[in-house]
Design a protein around this motif. Sequence first.
Motif, PDB file in Angstrom:
ATOM      1  N   GLY A   7       3.623  -7.508  -0.557  1.00 57.19           N
ATOM      2  CA  GLY A   7       5.064  -7.461  -0.683  1.00 57.19           C
ATOM      3  C   GLY A   7       5.631  -6.168  -0.099  1.00 57.19           C
ATOM      4  O   GLY A   7       4.960  -5.512   0.703  1.00 57.19           O
ATOM      5  N   PRO A   8       6.803  -5.796  -0.546  1.00 54.77           N
ATOM      6  CA  PRO A   8       7.659  -6.508  -1.498  1.00 54.77           C
ATOM      7  C   PRO A   8       8.200  -7.817  -0.911  1.00 54.77           C
ATOM      8  O   PRO A   8       8.677  -7.830   0.227  1.00 54.77           O
ATOM      9  CB  PRO A   8       8.800  -5.524  -1.762  1.00 54.77           C
ATOM     10  N   LEU A   9       8.087  -8.888  -1.692  1.00 56.05           N
ATOM     11  CA  LEU A   9       8.475 -10.217  -1.212  1.00 56.05           C
ATOM     12  C   LEU A   9       9.964 -10.446  -1.447  1.00 56.05           C
ATOM     13  O   LEU A   9      10.391 -11.143  -2.361  1.00 56.05           O
ATOM     14  CB  LEU A   9       7.621 -11.286  -1.900  1.00 56.05           C
ATOM     15  N   GLU A  56       0.828  -1.207   0.000  1.00 55.63           N
ATOM     16  CA  GLU A  56       0.000   0.000   0.000  1.00 55.63           C
ATOM     17  C   GLU A  56       0.864   1.260   0.000  1.00 55.63           C
ATOM     18  O   GLU A  56       0.503   2.270  -0.603  1.00 55.63           O
ATOM     19  CB  GLU A  56      -0.905   0.002   1.241  1.00 55.63           C
ATOM     20  N   ASP A  57       2.001   1.210   0.670  1.00 50.17           N
ATOM     21  CA  ASP A  57       2.843   2.400   0.804  1.00 50.17           C
ATOM     22  C   ASP A  57       3.337   2.907  -0.554  1.00 50.17           C
ATOM     23  O   ASP A  57       3.545   4.102  -0.731  1.00 50.17           O
ATOM     24  CB  ASP A  57       4.042   2.085   1.703  1.00 50.17           C
ATOM     25  N   LEU A  58       3.547   1.997  -1.492  1.00 54.60           N
ATOM     26  CA  LEU A  58       4.061   2.372  -2.810  1.00 54.60           C
ATOM     27  C   LEU A  58       2.971   2.475  -3.868  1.00 54.60           C
ATOM     28  O   LEU A  58       3.003   3.364  -4.712  1.00 54.60           O
ATOM     29  CB  LEU A  58       5.112   1.353  -3.284  1.00 54.60           C
ATOM     30  N   PRO A  98       6.798  -4.140   5.324  1.00 57.26           N
ATOM     31  CA  PRO A  98       5.746  -3.136   5.555  1.00 57.26           C
ATOM     32  C   PRO A  98       4.586  -3.665   6.401  1.00 57.26           C
ATOM     33  O   PRO A  98       4.054  -4.754   6.158  1.00 57.26           O
ATOM     34  CB  PRO A  98       5.273  -2.798   4.140  1.00 57.26           C
ATOM     35  N   LEU A  99       4.174  -2.867   7.374  1.00 60.94           N
ATOM     36  CA  LEU A  99       3.048  -3.259   8.221  1.00 60.94           C
ATOM     37  C   LEU A  99       1.761  -3.368   7.414  1.00 60.94           C
ATOM     38  O   LEU A  99       0.869  -4.153   7.758  1.00 60.94           O
ATOM     39  CB  LEU A  99       2.880  -2.246   9.355  1.00 60.94           C
ATOM     40  N   THR A 100       1.649  -2.573   6.339  1.00 57.06           N
ATOM     41  CA  THR A 100       0.455  -2.660   5.499  1.00 57.06           C
ATOM     42  C   THR A 100       0.368  -4.029   4.824  1.00 57.06           C
ATOM     43  O   THR A 100      -0.736  -4.563   4.622  1.00 57.06           O
ATOM     44  CB  THR A 100       0.456  -1.569   4.422  1.00 57.06           C
ATOM     45  N   ILE A 140      -3.655  -0.623  -6.353  1.00 55.63           N
ATOM     46  CA  ILE A 140      -4.250  -1.836  -5.785  1.00 55.63           C
ATOM     47  C   ILE A 140      -5.764  -1.678  -5.688  1.00 55.63           C
ATOM     48  O   ILE A 140      -6.536  -2.554  -6.108  1.00 55.63           O
ATOM     49  CB  ILE A 140      -3.655  -2.123  -4.387  1.00 55.63           C
ATOM     50  N   HIS A 141      -6.207  -0.530  -5.157  1.00 60.39           N
ATOM     51  CA  HIS A 141      -7.643  -0.300  -4.979  1.00 60.39           C
ATOM     52  C   HIS A 141      -8.346  -0.168  -6.326  1.00 60.39           C
ATOM     53  O   HIS A 141      -9.493  -0.620  -6.471  1.00 60.39           O
ATOM     54  CB  HIS A 141      -7.864   0.949  -4.129  1.00 60.39           C
ATOM     55  N   TYR A 142      -7.683   0.430  -7.284  1.00 58.63           N
ATOM     56  CA  TYR A 142      -8.277   0.577  -8.622  1.00 58.63           C
ATOM     57  C   TYR A 142      -8.570  -0.789  -9.235  1.00 58.63           C
ATOM     58  O   TYR A 142      -9.664  -1.028  -9.760  1.00 58.63           O
ATOM     59  CB  TYR A 142      -7.328   1.374  -9.522  1.00 58.63           C
ATOM     60  N   ILE A 143      -7.604  -1.688  -9.166  1.00 60.90           N
ATOM     61  CA  ILE A 143      -7.793  -3.026  -9.740  1.00 60.90           C
ATOM     62  C   ILE A 143      -8.960  -3.731  -9.061  1.00 60.90           C
ATOM     63  O   ILE A 143      -9.828  -4.322  -9.717  1.00 60.90           O
ATOM     64  CB  ILE A 143      -6.504  -3.859  -9.601  1.00 60.90           C
ATOM     65  N   SER A 144      -9.003  -3.665  -7.731  1.00 62.04           N
ATOM     66  CA  SER A 144     -10.077  -4.319  -6.996  1.00 62.04           C
ATOM     67  C   SER A 144     -11.435  -3.770  -7.396  1.00 62.04           C
ATOM     68  O   SER A 144     -12.398  -4.521  -7.610  1.00 62.04           O
ATOM     69  CB  SER A 144      -9.852  -4.154  -5.487  1.00 62.04           C
ATOM     70  N   ASN A 145     -11.532  -2.450  -7.515  1.00 59.67           N
ATOM     71  CA  ASN A 145     -12.798  -1.820  -7.887  1.00 59.67           C
ATOM     72  C   ASN A 145     -13.234  -2.211  -9.294  1.00 59.67           C
ATOM     73  O   ASN A 145     -14.426  -2.395  -9.560  1.00 59.67           O
ATOM     74  CB  ASN A 145     -12.678  -0.297  -7.785  1.00 59.67           C
ATOM     75  N   GLN A 146     -12.272  -2.345 -10.188  1.00 59.56           N
ATOM     76  CA  GLN A 146     -12.615  -2.624 -11.581  1.00 59.56           C
ATOM     77  C   GLN A 146     -13.025  -4.071 -11.803  1.00 59.56           C
ATOM     78  O   GLN A 146     -13.921  -4.355 -12.600  1.00 59.56           O
ATOM     79  CB  GLN A 146     -11.434  -2.274 -12.491  1.00 59.56           C
ATOM     80  N   ILE A 147     -12.388  -5.011 -11.129  1.00 60.34           N
ATOM     81  CA  ILE A 147     -12.687  -6.423 -11.381  1.00 60.34           C
ATOM     82  C   ILE A 147     -13.668  -7.004 -10.364  1.00 60.34           C
ATOM     83  O   ILE A 147     -14.140  -8.126 -10.541  1.00 60.34           O
ATOM     84  CB  ILE A 147     -11.405  -7.278 -11.413  1.00 60.34           C
ATOM     85  N   GLY A 148     -13.970  -6.243  -9.298  1.00 57.44           N
ATOM     86  CA  GLY A 148     -14.947  -6.700  -8.328  1.00 57.44           C
ATOM     87  C   GLY A 148     -14.492  -7.881  -7.499  1.00 57.44           C
ATOM     88  O   GLY A 148     -15.311  -8.708  -7.083  1.00 57.44           O
ATOM     89  N   LYS A 149     -13.186  -7.966  -7.235  1.00 55.37           N
ATOM     90  CA  LYS A 149     -12.640  -9.049  -6.414  1.00 55.37           C
ATOM     91  C   LYS A 149     -11.650  -8.461  -5.420  1.00 55.37           C
ATOM     92  O   LYS A 149     -11.067  -7.402  -5.673  1.00 55.37           O
ATOM     93  CB  LYS A 149     -11.933 -10.096  -7.285  1.00 55.37           C
TER      94      LYS A 149
END
Length: 486
Positions: free
Chosen positions: A269-271, A247-249, A466-468, A254-263
């Motif tokens: 990461g970063p892993l 989330e920090d980067l 990252p804590l996020t 991330i939120h855009y993708i979730s909103n667009q695909i509904g999942k």
Amino acid sequence: MSREIWIVPFFGQGHLFPCLELCKHIASRHFQATFVISSNLSASIPSSLRQHPLVEILETPSSPPQPPPPPQPASSHDGPMHQHHKHHGEMSVALENILSTRPKPAFAILDIMMSWSAPVFEKFHIPTVAFFTSGACSAAMEYATWKTHTEDLKPGEVCLLPGLPEDMAVTYSDLKRRPHGHGPPGPPGPPPPSSGGPGGPPGFGPGGPPGFGPGSKKMGPPPQPGFQPPWLTEVEGVIALLINTCEDLEGPFIHYISNQIGKPVWGVGPLLPEQYWKSSGSILHDREIRTNRKSNVTEDEVSQWLDSKPRGSVLYVSFGTEVGPTMEEYSQLAAALESSSQPFIWVIQPNSGRSGPPPAFLGGKPGSEAEEEEAYFPHGLDSKVGNRVEAIGRGVPFLVWPIRGDQYHDAKLVVSHLKVGYMVSDDLSRTIKKEDIVKGIEKLMGDEDIKTRAVTLSTKFQHGFPLTSVAALDAFRDFINQKASA
């Protein structure tokens, strides 16, 4: 209720190692994590992972393809890509045999490049989760440029992308890209199909080559602006997405993708290896993480040489293992570095400048013919996602040189959104010249503001992983538990 989750990585270190780290995080949340790999990748698995009480390494039989010959016509059915798809078929059969003879896992996490194996898990009614080893920005930008038809932009025009940060607005120069493959720009080809179908991917006969499943388009040319991103079809059947970012980067993406695909979509990461997160302010030795490295110089020699240079004065140059400049551009880069007054470390991979897929892309052993670079990060000229994240954590600015696929969007993220780098050229569709590189180096090394921003950004990671992302992995755990008990 089964507590077993399979993690299935793609071939190559850029996919294997993030999946390996994801496997550890899954196991730390009290799941039985099964890491499914081809047997030819066995040597790349550290002994510590094999000894983990909640991790099982499940190897499928594999006869790795031979190193790729020179490029062949797209219509060839006996070239390296045909070998690659044959390998797909062999692994699909192996997965099906294993699932037929042992208790089924509750879920499977598939590297997005392994989406062709999804029908096997669907056959056994095993829900799947997609894992992107690249960042969220590239996926979001591919989707947004498809929806807004940015291919119609004219010189001087700017196109805002609804739902994304204004600083990621697309300009005409953003559309200037190198055609797929090496060589000078040519006329644009026909648009790729927007979804899978009986025709199969470009360059193959009806239905595609053997073992080429629904995720086929990911293996073709990268998506061009304005066309449907291949990953969209590949995630249709999954229940969630995990992305190798935080989330920090890349929170807005991330939120855009979730909103667009509904999942649900989580940045987990970063892993990077645990040693990286524990090494803030100290030297991280690559030999502590990967022991099968080959180089003409030792880490100690590099460290001693760096210590002899003023802090922040050294350029680090690397292009990873899968894509890089042409032979002509390597000559231009060499001339630029020679004429610069800056000391530099230049990591050159086997097969650098060669057109065609690298051995790791075809299933070769990571750490053998497909060596990756040592992890030293002074100021860098870079095109590789892994280096981008690691260097950000160390407060290093960039001169970015995107060459293919998601690198263009990641470069824009670094330059326009995070504002910790410069682009090597305003026109990336042409051959990069010595003058472009020299000018870029001068701007990068002379900009104190960009160096300050890079250091400020790195403070987000000074306390470790990252804590996020910890919270995202916990949310994913709760999601899986809820799905399993439903």
